[in-house]
Motif scaffolding. Structure first.
Motif, PDB file in Angstrom:
ATOM      1  N   LYS A 383       0.817  -1.210   0.000  1.00 26.27           N
ATOM      2  CA  LYS A 383       0.000   0.000   0.000  1.00 26.27           C
ATOM      3  C   LYS A 383       0.854   1.265   0.000  1.00 26.27           C
ATOM      4  CE  LYS A 383      -3.700  -2.312   2.582  1.00 26.27           C
ATOM      5  NZ  LYS A 383      -4.490  -2.279   3.845  1.00 26.27           N
ATOM      6  N   GLY A 384       2.173   1.092  -0.051  1.00 27.66           N
ATOM      7  CA  GLY A 384       3.067   2.244  -0.014  1.00 27.66           C
ATOM      8  C   GLY A 384       3.278   2.801   1.375  1.00 27.66           C
ATOM      9  N   GLU A 385       2.869   2.053   2.399  1.00 25.44           N
ATOM     10  CA  GLU A 385       3.024   2.515   3.782  1.00 25.44           C
ATOM     11  C   GLU A 385       4.405   2.141   4.303  1.00 25.44           C
ATOM     12  OE1 GLU A 385      -1.669   1.842   5.063  1.00 25.44           O
ATOM     13  OE2 GLU A 385      -0.199   0.225   5.318  1.00 25.44           O
ATOM     14  N   LYS A 386       5.034   3.081   4.993  1.00 26.76           N
ATOM     15  CA  LYS A 386       6.377   2.835   5.530  1.00 26.76           C
ATOM     16  C   LYS A 386       6.284   1.998   6.800  1.00 26.76           C
ATOM     17  CE  LYS A 386       8.816   6.429   6.821  1.00 26.76           C
ATOM     18  NZ  LYS A 386       9.761   7.581   6.757  1.00 26.76           N
ATOM     19  N   ILE A 387       6.980   0.851   6.756  1.00 22.72           N
ATOM     20  CA  ILE A 387       6.994  -0.063   7.902  1.00 22.72           C
ATOM     21  C   ILE A 387       8.298   0.075   8.688  1.00 22.72           C
ATOM     22  CG2 ILE A 387       6.908  -2.497   8.599  1.00 22.72           C
ATOM     23  CD1 ILE A 387       5.309  -3.041   6.061  1.00 22.72           C
ATOM     24  N   GLU A 388       9.392   0.228   7.956  1.00 25.48           N
ATOM     25  CA  GLU A 388      10.700   0.398   8.576  1.00 25.48           C
ATOM     26  C   GLU A 388      11.375   1.624   7.968  1.00 25.48           C
ATOM     27  OE1 GLU A 388      12.024  -1.370  10.941  1.00 25.48           O
ATOM     28  OE2 GLU A 388      11.047  -3.345  10.932  1.00 25.48           O
ATOM     29  N   GLU A 389      12.313   2.211   8.723  1.00 30.40           N
ATOM     30  CA  GLU A 389      13.068   3.361   8.246  1.00 30.40           C
ATOM     31  C   GLU A 389      14.546   3.160   8.540  1.00 30.40           C
ATOM     32  OE1 GLU A 389      12.927   8.238   8.569  1.00 30.40           O
ATOM     33  OE2 GLU A 389      12.065   7.022  10.168  1.00 30.40           O
ATOM     34  N   GLN A 390      15.395   3.441   7.575  1.00 32.68           N
ATOM     35  CA  GLN A 390      16.838   3.379   7.803  1.00 32.68           C
ATOM     36  C   GLN A 390      17.273   4.685   8.467  1.00 32.68           C
ATOM     37  OE1 GLN A 390      19.264   2.306   4.423  1.00 32.68           O
ATOM     38  NE2 GLN A 390      21.180   2.750   5.502  1.00 32.68           N
ATOM     39  N   THR A 391      17.907   4.579   9.621  1.00 27.84           N
ATOM     40  CA  THR A 391      18.266   5.769  10.397  1.00 27.84           C
ATOM     41  C   THR A 391      19.771   5.985  10.500  1.00 27.84           C
ATOM     42  OG1 THR A 391      18.162   4.479  12.455  1.00 27.84           O
ATOM     43  CG2 THR A 391      16.157   5.642  11.771  1.00 27.84           C
ATOM     44  N   GLY A 392      20.547   5.205   9.776  1.00 25.96           N
ATOM     45  CA  GLY A 392      21.995   5.385   9.777  1.00 25.96           C
ATOM     46  C   GLY A 392      22.608   4.630   8.618  1.00 25.96           C
ATOM     47  N   THR A 393      23.862   4.935   8.305  1.00 26.06           N
ATOM     48  CA  THR A 393      24.526   4.258   7.197  1.00 26.06           C
ATOM     49  C   THR A 393      25.916   3.809   7.616  1.00 26.06           C
ATOM     50  OG1 THR A 393      25.008   4.433   4.827  1.00 26.06           O
ATOM     51  CG2 THR A 393      25.657   6.299   6.183  1.00 26.06           C
ATOM     52  N   VAL A 394      26.469   2.885   6.847  1.00 26.98           N
ATOM     53  CA  VAL A 394      27.845   2.418   7.044  1.00 26.98           C
ATOM     54  C   VAL A 394      28.711   3.071   5.969  1.00 26.98           C
ATOM     55  CG1 VAL A 394      29.406   0.435   7.125  1.00 26.98           C
ATOM     56  CG2 VAL A 394      27.060   0.234   8.000  1.00 26.98           C
ATOM     57  N   ARG A 395      29.776   3.729   6.401  1.00 25.26           N
ATOM     58  CA  ARG A 395      30.726   4.356   5.477  1.00 25.26           C
ATOM     59  C   ARG A 395      31.991   3.506   5.478  1.00 25.26           C
ATOM     60  NH1 ARG A 395      35.227   7.094   4.440  1.00 25.26           N
ATOM     61  NH2 ARG A 395      35.136   9.054   3.264  1.00 25.26           N
ATOM     62  N   THR A 396      32.275   2.867   4.350  1.00 22.78           N
ATOM     63  CA  THR A 396      33.393   1.935   4.266  1.00 22.78           C
ATOM     64  C   THR A 396      34.518   2.517   3.419  1.00 22.78           C
ATOM     65  OG1 THR A 396      31.767   0.134   4.328  1.00 22.78           O
ATOM     66  CG2 THR A 396      34.030  -0.457   3.756  1.00 22.78           C
ATOM     67  N   ASN A 397      35.745   2.267   3.855  1.00 28.39           N
ATOM     68  CA  ASN A 397      36.890   2.677   3.035  1.00 28.39           C
ATOM     69  C   ASN A 397      38.018   1.671   3.134  1.00 28.39           C
ATOM     70  OD1 ASN A 397      37.659   4.113   5.849  1.00 28.39           O
ATOM     71  ND2 ASN A 397      39.541   3.801   4.666  1.00 28.39           N
ATOM     72  N   CYS A 398      38.776   1.536   2.043  1.00 29.01           N
ATOM     73  CA  CYS A 398      40.127   0.981   2.094  1.00 29.01           C
ATOM     74  C   CYS A 398      41.001   2.083   1.514  1.00 29.01           C
ATOM     75  CB  CYS A 398      40.222  -0.354   1.363  1.00 29.01           C
ATOM     76  SG  CYS A 398      39.464  -0.416  -0.267  1.00 29.01           S
ATOM     77  N   ILE A 399      42.004   1.780   0.729  1.00 32.54           N
ATOM     78  CA  ILE A 399      42.790   2.854   0.134  1.00 32.54           C
ATOM     79  C   ILE A 399      42.096   3.405  -1.110  1.00 32.54           C
ATOM     80  CG2 ILE A 399      44.951   3.404  -1.053  1.00 32.54           C
ATOM     81  CD1 ILE A 399      45.175   3.404   1.945  1.00 32.54           C
ATOM     82  N   ASP A 400      41.732   2.511  -2.036  1.00 35.23           N
ATOM     83  CA  ASP A 400      41.062   2.950  -3.255  1.00 35.23           C
ATOM     84  C   ASP A 400      39.552   3.027  -3.091  1.00 35.23           C
ATOM     85  OD1 ASP A 400      43.550   2.864  -4.509  1.00 35.23           O
ATOM     86  OD2 ASP A 400      43.272   0.792  -5.167  1.00 35.23           O
ATOM     87  N   CYS A 401      39.019   2.411  -2.031  1.00 35.20           N
ATOM     88  CA  CYS A 401      37.569   2.272  -1.842  1.00 35.20           C
ATOM     89  C   CYS A 401      36.946   1.517  -2.998  1.00 35.20           C
ATOM     90  CB  CYS A 401      36.909   3.641  -1.661  1.00 35.20           C
ATOM     91  SG  CYS A 401      37.660   4.594  -0.351  1.00 35.20           S
ATOM     92  N   LEU A 402      37.655   0.475  -3.446  1.00 34.66           N
ATOM     93  CA  LEU A 402      37.180  -0.348  -4.561  1.00 34.66           C
ATOM     94  C   LEU A 402      37.071  -1.808  -4.155  1.00 34.66           C
ATOM     95  CD1 LEU A 402      39.278   1.179  -7.517  1.00 34.66           C
ATOM     96  CD2 LEU A 402      36.885   1.635  -6.944  1.00 34.66           C
ATOM     97  N   ASP A 403      38.202  -2.471  -3.983  1.00 35.23           N
ATOM     98  CA  ASP A 403      38.230  -3.928  -3.916  1.00 35.23           C
ATOM     99  C   ASP A 403      37.823  -4.461  -2.539  1.00 35.23           C
ATOM    100  OD1 ASP A 403      39.288  -3.577  -6.516  1.00 35.23           O
ATOM    101  OD2 ASP A 403      41.285  -3.361  -5.650  1.00 35.23           O
ATOM    102  N   ARG A 404      38.603  -4.136  -1.516  1.00 33.30           N
ATOM    103  CA  ARG A 404      38.236  -4.551  -0.159  1.00 33.30           C
ATOM    104  C   ARG A 404      36.871  -3.976   0.227  1.00 33.30           C
ATOM    105  NH1 ARG A 404      43.764  -2.697   2.788  1.00 33.30           N
ATOM    106  NH2 ARG A 404      43.991  -1.472   0.868  1.00 33.30           N
ATOM    107  N   THR A 405      36.643  -2.742  -0.181  1.00 39.32           N
ATOM    108  CA  THR A 405      35.384  -2.073   0.163  1.00 39.32           C
ATOM    109  C   THR A 405      34.188  -2.793  -0.444  1.00 39.32           C
ATOM    110  OG1 THR A 405      36.434   0.089   0.401  1.00 39.32           O
ATOM    111  CG2 THR A 405      34.081   0.075  -0.091  1.00 39.32           C
ATOM    112  N   ASN A 406      34.292  -3.178  -1.716  1.00 36.12           N
ATOM    113  CA  ASN A 406      33.145  -3.815  -2.372  1.00 36.12           C
ATOM    114  C   ASN A 406      32.826  -5.166  -1.752  1.00 36.12           C
ATOM    115  OD1 ASN A 406      31.353  -3.125  -4.719  1.00 36.12           O
ATOM    116  ND2 ASN A 406      31.884  -5.232  -5.261  1.00 36.12           N
ATOM    117  N   VAL A 407      33.859  -5.946  -1.446  1.00 34.06           N
ATOM    118  CA  VAL A 407      33.646  -7.238  -0.789  1.00 34.06           C
ATOM    119  C   VAL A 407      32.923  -7.037   0.535  1.00 34.06           C
ATOM    120  CG1 VAL A 407      34.780  -9.216   0.274  1.00 34.06           C
ATOM    121  CG2 VAL A 407      35.625  -8.345  -1.900  1.00 34.06           C
TER     122      VAL A 407
END
Length: 512
Positions: A383-407
Motif C-alpha cells: 500500500k506504499g506505507e512505511k513499515i521500517e526506516e533506515q536511520t543510519g549508514t555504514v561508510r566503508t573505506n580501504c585505500i582505493d575504496c574499490l576492492d576490499r570495500t566492495n567485498v
C-alpha cells in the motif's frame, strides 16, 4: 531567450527528438507528442529560442537523426557545445519507472566564431578539444525521464507533495547530478522539458525466481561529483570535506508487494592526503596539513549525518606501513566527534582475510551487527506505507575504496536481517541461499563499474564477490588488472586528471 514563444509549462521531459542540422542552426523537433514548438540553437553563438516551424531548406539537404535527450551545454573559451544522447539502452526500472543507460553521445559545436578569432584563441580551442573527446567517451551515465534517480527510495518516499511537483532537475541531489553545470544554460532559458538529470555510476535490475517466489533486485551506484578524478591522482578529501571516489550504493529488493532498500556509502579517508605517482608500483602516502585533519573530517561527517543520520565508519586499511600511518591519522582525527551517532571500527582486511579467506569477514560483522540491527533499513508494504526506516549508514573505506570495500559492502548486506524480513511474512523464507546467488552477481558487476570509472580496470577480488570463493582464474585476473592499473596510473591517468581539473576549475563538470 530570443523569440516570441514561451516554453511549455509542462515539466514532462522529451523522450525523443528529431535533430536537424542546418547550416546556421540546429533544430530539435519533439516527436513524442509533448510539444508543438521546436528548439532552435544558433551554430554561431549557441543562443536558443523556440520556433513554430523549420527554417527553409535552401539548396543543401540538412542532416537528420533521432536523439533521446540533451545532456547540456559546455561553454569553453570560444563557443558553446551541446551534448546530446544519440543512443540509449533500457536497463530496467526504478520503483516502476524506466531507467536508461547512455550508450551514445554526440557533441554539437556552436563555434563559428572561430573563423574570426585570433590564432591564439584558435590554438586554445584546439587544445581544449580533448575535453570534448572525453565527453563523448564518458561511461556509466544513467537517467530517467520520469523519476529522480539521484535520490534513494527512502528519500523519494519522504518528499512532500509540493517538492514532488517540481521538475526533476530541481528535485535532484546536487552531489550526484553529473551534468549540473551543463544544465545551467537550459535552466536560464526555462527549457524545463529539455532538462534531463544524469548520474554517473551503475544501475542493475534483475528479476529472478527463487523457488516459487519472484524477486526483483536493484543495485544502484551514485558517484559524487564534488571530488571526481582518477585513482592515484585524486585521493583523500578537499578542504570542504568532500572525499574522493565517494559513492552511494543502494540495494533494493522487491517481492510479494514489499519494497526494501538499504543504503551504504564508500569514500576515501576524509582528510588531506595524497599519493604522488613516481613509477613505483605503490607510491608512498603523504599526509598534507595534518593539523587540519580533524576540521576537514568533522565537516565530512557532519554532512553525512545531515543526509543519512548515524554513521559507522569501517576502515579496512592495513595496520602497518604507509597505510598504517593513514589509519593512525584517521583514528586520531575522528576521536573528538565519536558518539552514539558516529562510530569508528578498524578492521585490518589483509591481515585477517589474507588473499583467500574472505569468509573471515564474519569477524567484522560481529563487531557491527548491533549497529546494523539498530538502524535498520527502509521498507514499505504493497500500500506504499512505511513499515521500517533506515536511520543510519555504514561508510566503508580501504585505500582505493574499490576492492576490499566492495567485498565488505556486499557482505554487510548479505548479513543484514533484510534477507529474513520479519516485517513481511513469508517473503524469503527458505530461499536465502538462492537470493544470495543473485546478490553475488549484481555486487560483482557493481564493483567492476565503480572500479573502471575510478581506476580504469574491473575490481580485484571480484571472483569472491561473484562466486563466494577465490578461484585460480580470479587470482590471475587480479594480477592482470593490477598491472593494467600500474600502466594507467603512470602513463594515462595524469592526462585525464589534467582535463578533469581544467573543467573542474572553470565550469565544475567532469569528464572521465
Amino acid at each position: 531567450m530570443d523569440g516570441t514563444k514561451d516554453a511549455s509549462p509542462s515539466s514532462k521531459l522529451h523522450t525523443r527528438l528529431r535533430l536537424w542540422e542546418f547550416p546556421d542552426c540546429y533544430i530539435f523537433e519533439p516527436i513524442d507528442g509533448l510539444a508543438d514548438l521546436y528548439l532552435s540553437v544558433s551554430r554561431a553563438s549557441g543562443t536558443m529560442n523556440l520556433v513554430e516551424e523549420l527554417p527553409p531548406r535552401g539548396q543543401s539537404t540538412p542532416k537528420v537523426q533521432t536523439v533521446y535527450g540533451v545532456i547540456g551545454v559546455l561553454k569553453l573559451a570560444v563557443g558553446s557545445y551541446f551534448l546530446v544522447i544519440t543512443d540509449r539502452d533500457c536497463v530496467g526500472s526504478y520503483l516502476g519507472h524506466a531507467i536508461f543507460k547512455v550508450t551514445g553521445l554526440k557533441v554539437l559545436p556552436c563555434n563559428n566564431a572561430l573563423n574570426t578569432t585570433s590564432a591564439e584563441q584558435k590554438k586554445m580551442e584546439t587544445e581544449l578539444s580533448e575535453l570534448l573527446d572525453a565527453a563523448e567517451r564518458t561511461i556509466g551515465l544513467h537517467f530517467s525521464y520520469d523519476i529522480n534517480l539521484t535520490l534513494s527510495a527512502q528519500r523519494l518516499h519522504d518528499l512532500g507533495d509540493e517538492y514532488k511537483s517540481f521538475p526533476l532537475w530541481r528535485q535532484a541531489e546536487p552531489r550526484f547530478l553529473w551534468n549540473s553545470y551543463l544544465l545551467e544554460p537550459l535552466i536560464e532559458n526555462k527549457l524545463n522539458q529539455y532538462l534531463l538529470p544524469v548520474i554517473q555510476g551503475s544501475f542493475q535490475n534483475i528479476h529472478a525466481e527463487v523457488g516459487s517466489e519472484k524477486v526483483t533486485v536493484t543495485l544502484i551506484a551514485r558517484r559524487c561529483m564534488r571530488r571526481i578524478g582518477t585513482r592515484m591522482w585524486r585521493r583523500g578529501a578537499d578542504a570542504e570535506g568532500y572525499a574522493a571516489n565517494f559513492v552511494e550504493s543502494e540495494q533494493i529488493m522487491q517481492s510479494k508487494g514489499f519494497t526494501a532498500s538499504y543504503v551504504q556509502v564508500r569514500g576515501s579517508m576524509p582528510f588531506l592526503w595524497e599519493q604522488i605517482v613516481d613509477l613505483t608500483y605503490k607510491p608512498s602516502f603523504d599526509i598534507v596539513r595534518q593539523e587540519e585533519a580533524p576540521r576537514v573530517l568533522e565537516r565530512h561527517f557532519h554532512d553525512l549525518q545531515k543526509k543519512y543520520g548515524a554513521v559507522l565508519a569501517v576502515d579496512l586499511v592495513n595496520t602497518g606501513g604507509g597505510e598504517g600511518r593513514l589509519r593512525e591519522r584517521y583514528a586520531k582525527s575522528i576521536e573528538p566527534i565519536l558518539s552514539e551517532d558516529v562510530r569508528y571500527v578498524h578492521f585490518d582486511f589483509h591481515r585477517v582475510c589474507g588473499h583467500i579467506h574472505f569468509e573471515r569477514l564474519s569477524q567484522l560483522y560481529e563487531q557491527i551487527k548491533d549497529y546494523l540491527k539498530k538502524h535498520r533499513y527502509f521498507l514499505i508494504n504493497d500500500k506504499g506505507e512505511k513499515i521500517e526506516e533506515q536511520t543510519g549508514t555504514v561508510r566503508t573505506n580501504c585505500i582505493d575504496c574499490l576492492d576490499r570495500t566492495n567485498v565488505t559492502q556486499m557482505q554487510n548486506f548479505a548479513k543484514l536481517s533484510l534477507l529474513n524480513c520479519e516485517s513481511c511474512p513469508n517473503w524469503h523464507t527458505g530461499n536465502v541461499a538462492g537470493i544470495k546467488r543473485v546478490l553475488f552477481s549484481v555486487w560483482a558487476n557493481h564493483g567492476d563499474a565503480i572500479s573502471i570509472q575510478y581506476s580504469g580496470t574491473p575490481a580485484l577480488k571480484g571472483d569472491f564477490v561473484r562466486y563466494g570463493k577465490r578461484t585460480t582464474e580470479g587470482i590471475l585476473n587480479d594480477l592482470r588488472n593490477a598491472l593494467s592499473r600500474y600502466y594507467l596510473n603512470n602513463f594515462v591517468d595524469g592526462t585525464k586528471q589534467v582535463n578533469t581539473d581544467f573543467v573542474d576549475d572553470a565550469p565544475n563538470v567532469n569528464f572521465l
